[in-house]
Design a protein around this motif. Structure first.
Motif, PDB file in Angstrom:
ATOM      1  N   PRO A  39     -24.682  -1.671  77.499  1.00  0.00           N
ATOM      2  CA  PRO A  39     -24.785  -2.638  78.476  1.00  0.00           C
ATOM      3  C   PRO A  39     -26.378  -2.979  78.735  1.00  0.00           C
ATOM      4  CG  PRO A  39     -24.382  -0.463  79.820  1.00  0.00           C
ATOM      5  CD  PRO A  39     -24.115  -0.286  78.142  1.00  0.00           C
ATOM      6  N   ASP A  65     -24.555   4.032  89.165  1.00  0.00           N
ATOM      7  CA  ASP A  65     -24.784   3.496  87.739  1.00  0.00           C
ATOM      8  C   ASP A  65     -25.117   4.809  86.860  1.00  0.00           C
ATOM      9  OD1 ASP A  65     -24.130   0.989  88.131  1.00  0.00           O
ATOM     10  OD2 ASP A  65     -26.119   0.469  89.298  1.00  0.00           O
ATOM     11  N   GLU A 113     -19.785  -6.009  83.866  1.00  0.00           N
ATOM     12  CA  GLU A 113     -20.447  -4.972  83.086  1.00  0.00           C
ATOM     13  C   GLU A 113     -20.240  -4.721  81.722  1.00  0.00           C
ATOM     14  OE1 GLU A 113     -21.625  -1.178  85.104  1.00  0.00           O
ATOM     15  OE2 GLU A 113     -20.842  -2.245  87.212  1.00  0.00           O
TER      16      GLU A 113
END
Length: 175
Positions: free
Chosen positions: A27, A79, A152
């Protein structure tokens, strides 16, 4: 008829998990100033991106070390935990991947990428029913998690769908 040993089944499953994890694109993390401030969010995003660059170049260990260091600075970052879980999954460290994914989900229960990682880690660990329930939760029961996954890592959706179908078939369940 050829009889497959437990070890070769496990090795085959491990290869399948690694192949599925390898399909996951790294990502591109954007700095998202929340309660931490713009500069801190930018530094966090840079650390996460650098870790995935290392992983993409085959240096999973270095990428994981970078995320662990960042996690020491920001221990409540779902995250970072999710990213570390994803790299651990790619490295075949399934139990650790599941642990970090669960920790990320404690902080952010609707985080799609963490549910994805947890589902695949459970699948690789032979926890078929738990894997099926996790992926079903992600793909069918929790719209916020699905939205998170699509935001995401949209390329993971077909992989998750295929794994859920495979697990449903193994368990004799319909979709």
């Amino acid at each position: 008829m050829h009889t497959t040993t437990q070890a070769s089944k496990k090795a085959g499953k491990q290869g399948q998990i690694e192949s599925q994890a390898a399909l996951a694109p790294a990502p591109q993390v954007q700095a998202q100033p929340t309660e931490m401030g713009t500069e801190a969010a930018l530094l966090l995003a840079q650390a996460r991106n650098a870790a995935f660059v290392e992983a993409a170049h085959g240096r999973l260990g270095l990428g994981m070390s970078m995320l662990k260091q960042a996690l020491e600075q920001t221990p409540m970052s779902h995250d970072l935990m999710s990213d570390l879980a994803a790299l651990l999954l790619s490295a075949g460290e399934l139990a650790q991947a599941a642990t970090y994914a669960k920790r990320a989900l404690e902080l952010h229960p609707h985080h799609g990428p963490s549910l994805y990682t947890l589902g695949f880690a459970c699948s690789g660990l032979g926890k078929t029913l738990q894997a099926q329930k996790t992926l079903r939760h992600l793909l069918r029961l929790e719209p916020l998690a699905m939205d998170s996954l699509l935001d995401e890592a949209p390329d993971l959706l077909p992989v998750a769908e295929a794994e859920l179908a495979r697990l449903n078939s193994l368990l004799g369940l319909g979709d």
